[in-house]
Write a protein that holds these residues in place. Structure first.
Motif, short mmCIF file in Angstrom:
data_model
loop_
_atom_site.label_atom_id
_atom_site.label_comp_id
_atom_site.label_asym_id
_atom_site.label_seq_id
_atom_site.Cartn_x
_atom_site.Cartn_y
_atom_site.Cartn_z
N PHE A 24 4.22 7.22 5.07
CA PHE A 24 4.64 6.28 6.09
C PHE A 24 3.63 5.14 6.25
CE2 PHE A 24 5.85 10.56 8.02
CZ PHE A 24 7.13 10.55 7.48
N GLU A 25 4.15 3.95 6.51
CA GLU A 25 3.27 2.87 6.96
C GLU A 25 3.02 3.07 8.44
OE1 GLU A 25 3.23 -1.98 7.44
OE2 GLU A 25 4.06 -1.12 5.60
N ILE A 26 1.81 2.75 8.89
CA ILE A 26 1.47 2.93 10.30
C ILE A 26 0.79 1.68 10.86
CG2 ILE A 26 1.20 5.41 9.95
CD1 ILE A 26 -1.87 4.97 10.20
N CYS A 34 0.84 -1.21 0.00
CA CYS A 34 0.00 0.00 0.00
C CYS A 34 0.87 1.25 0.00
CB CYS A 34 -0.93 -0.02 1.21
SG CYS A 34 -2.12 1.33 1.26
N LEU A 35 1.97 1.24 0.75
CA LEU A 35 2.89 2.38 0.80
C LEU A 35 3.46 2.66 -0.59
CD1 LEU A 35 5.67 2.96 3.47
CD2 LEU A 35 6.07 3.41 1.06
N VAL A 36 3.91 1.60 -1.25
CA VAL A 36 4.49 1.74 -2.59
C VAL A 36 3.45 2.27 -3.57
CG1 VAL A 36 5.57 0.52 -4.52
CG2 VAL A 36 6.17 -0.09 -2.16
N GLU A 37 2.24 1.73 -3.49
CA GLU A 37 1.18 2.15 -4.40
C GLU A 37 0.81 3.62 -4.21
OE1 GLU A 37 -1.70 -0.73 -3.36
OE2 GLU A 37 -0.84 -2.32 -4.63
N VAL A 38 0.74 4.06 -2.95
CA VAL A 38 0.41 5.48 -2.68
C VAL A 38 1.49 6.39 -3.24
CG1 VAL A 38 0.17 7.21 -0.84
CG2 VAL A 38 -1.02 5.00 -0.65
N GLU A 85 -6.59 1.48 8.25
CA GLU A 85 -5.75 2.64 7.93
C GLU A 85 -4.29 2.25 8.07
OE1 GLU A 85 -7.44 5.66 10.48
OE2 GLU A 85 -8.68 6.41 8.83
N ARG A 86 -3.58 2.18 6.94
CA ARG A 86 -2.25 1.58 6.91
C ARG A 86 -1.16 2.54 6.48
NH1 ARG A 86 -0.49 -2.29 9.66
NH2 ARG A 86 -2.41 -3.42 9.24
N VAL A 87 -1.53 3.57 5.73
CA VAL A 87 -0.52 4.51 5.22
C VAL A 87 -0.95 5.94 5.48
CG1 VAL A 87 0.59 5.41 3.12
CG2 VAL A 87 0.35 2.94 3.44
N LEU A 88 0.00 6.73 5.95
CA LEU A 88 -0.22 8.15 6.19
C LEU A 88 0.59 8.94 5.18
CD1 LEU A 88 -1.00 10.73 7.78
CD2 LEU A 88 0.94 10.24 9.31
N LYS A 89 -0.09 9.84 4.46
CA LYS A 89 0.59 10.74 3.53
C LYS A 89 0.42 12.17 4.03
CE LYS A 89 0.57 12.54 -1.19
NZ LYS A 89 0.14 13.91 -0.78
N ILE A 90 1.55 12.86 4.12
CA ILE A 90 1.53 14.26 4.56
C ILE A 90 2.12 15.12 3.45
CG2 ILE A 90 2.23 15.89 6.35
CD1 ILE A 90 2.82 13.46 8.14
N GLY A 91 1.40 16.16 3.05
CA GLY A 91 1.90 17.06 2.01
C GLY A 91 1.63 16.57 0.60
N TYR A 96 -4.63 6.28 4.18
CA TYR A 96 -5.06 5.33 3.16
C TYR A 96 -5.27 3.96 3.81
CZ TYR A 96 -3.53 8.74 -0.33
OH TYR A 96 -3.37 9.87 -1.09
N LYS A 97 -6.33 3.29 3.41
CA LYS A 97 -6.64 1.98 3.96
C LYS A 97 -6.04 0.87 3.09
CE LYS A 97 -10.94 3.43 6.18
NZ LYS A 97 -12.41 3.23 6.30
N ASP A 98 -5.67 -0.24 3.74
CA ASP A 98 -5.16 -1.39 3.00
C ASP A 98 -6.34 -2.25 2.53
OD1 ASP A 98 -6.05 -2.89 5.18
OD2 ASP A 98 -4.04 -3.15 6.03
N LEU A 99 -6.06 -3.39 1.96
CA LEU A 99 -7.11 -4.24 1.40
C LEU A 99 -8.06 -4.79 2.46
CD1 LEU A 99 -5.08 -6.22 -1.30
CD2 LEU A 99 -6.66 -4.31 -1.65
N ASN A 100 -7.62 -4.74 3.73
CA ASN A 100 -8.48 -5.21 4.82
C ASN A 100 -9.29 -4.07 5.44
OD1 ASN A 100 -7.61 -7.99 4.77
ND2 ASN A 100 -5.68 -7.30 5.67
#
Length: 286
Positions: free
Chosen positions: A248-250, A99-103, A280-286, A273-277
């Motif tokens: 970041f992954e969280i 998910c991090l890579v995809e974002v 909330e798995r990824v935080l994007k700032i900016g 961003y939410k993962d397939l489950n």
């Protein structure tokens, strides 16, 4: 013993010890021994194993019965179609990290960037920058990734993975560095990315022994409240001179605490961003 006999007896042994996907585990071990895929394996059921092959299989089976992750036994895994070597010095790549890579890739495409500079904190096996580099090369996006890592043995593994995945030195550089001791970052980067140790000290004690007993502690927990690296990230990002985005992954339960930290640092431009489950798995700032 013939292959089918080994398959059946080994599967029974793993099942008897409560190991999930026992037959698949054994099939993958045998595929590793014979350097073949599962389809070919099923065509060779009557093939007898040599004494040497049986010894290898027995050793792999003993390790698996002790709870050692299959990926460490095989010495490798896959992450986003990349072959990644793994050992107890590095964390085993998880599907949710995709998910991090995809974002990141989606953000680069949405901004129509053609030349990207990325700083990664805590590369481990190198799976994240390798997957990113391969995808950016496919998209014809010029890129330079610098990945920081504190563990010498992890760096050795990441360098091996960089080599087997044909990642050029001018695309990915791995540097031994303790990020928590750094006070400044280059303002020339476009992105700061990381899958940091985010399991808190209490939850770490509750982890399955297949994880805490084999995977590197330093890659799993900050031995505190799980927020150590995020505090450092957000403190740096709150300085007005920095204009890059962070991804970041969280942990599954950190979003509310991270929102509080971002408010403390006067950061308002962020998204989870939410993962397939649906977590909330990824935080994007900016």
């Amino acid at each position: 013993m013939k292959l089918l006999e080994v398959l059946n007896s080994s599967t029974s042994a793993l099942k008897g010890n409560g190991i999930e996907d026992a037959r698949l585990n054994v099939e993958l071990m045998l595929c590793h021994i014979f350097s073949c895929d599962r389809v070919k394996l099923y065509l060779e059921f009557e093939k007898p194993l040599s004494a040497g092959e049986l010894d290898i299989m027995r050793n792999m089976l003993r390790r698996r019965l002790k709870g050692e992750p299959l990926q460490y036994i095989l010495g490798e895994t896959e992450f986003m179609d990349c072959r990644i070597l793994v050992n107890p010095s590095v964390l085993i790549p998880r599907p949710e990290t995709e998910c991090l890579v995809e974002v990141l890739i989606d953000d680069i495409k949405s901004k129509q960037l053609t030349d990207v500079k990325i700083l990664e904190v805590g590369t481990g096996s190198g799976c994240i920058p390798i997957a990113v580099s391969k995808e950016l090369s496919r998209l014809n996006v010029k890129h330079k990734i610098v990945s920081l890592e504190i563990s010498k043995s992890a760096i050795e593994t990441a360098e091996q993975n960089k080599k087997i995945n044909d990642i050029a030195d001018d695309q990915l550089t791995i540097v031994e560095r303790d990020f928590l001791k750094m006070n400044k970052l280059s303002n020339q980067i476009n992105y700061l990315i990381s899958n940091p140790p985010y399991i808190n000290a209490t939850d770490y004690k509750l982890l399955d022994k297949a994880i805490s007993g084999f995977e590197p502690k330093v890659a799993l927990t900050d031995e505190s409240d799980g927020l150590t690296f995020y505090r450092k990230f957000l403190h740096i990002l709150s300085e007005a001179t920095y204009k890059f985005s962070c991804i970041f992954e969280i942990a599954y339960d950190l979003s509310e605490k991270l929102e509080d930290l971002m408010k403390e640092n006067s950061l308002t431009d962020y998204y989870f961003y939410k993962d397939l489950n649906g977590i909330e798995r990824v935080l994007k700032i900016g």
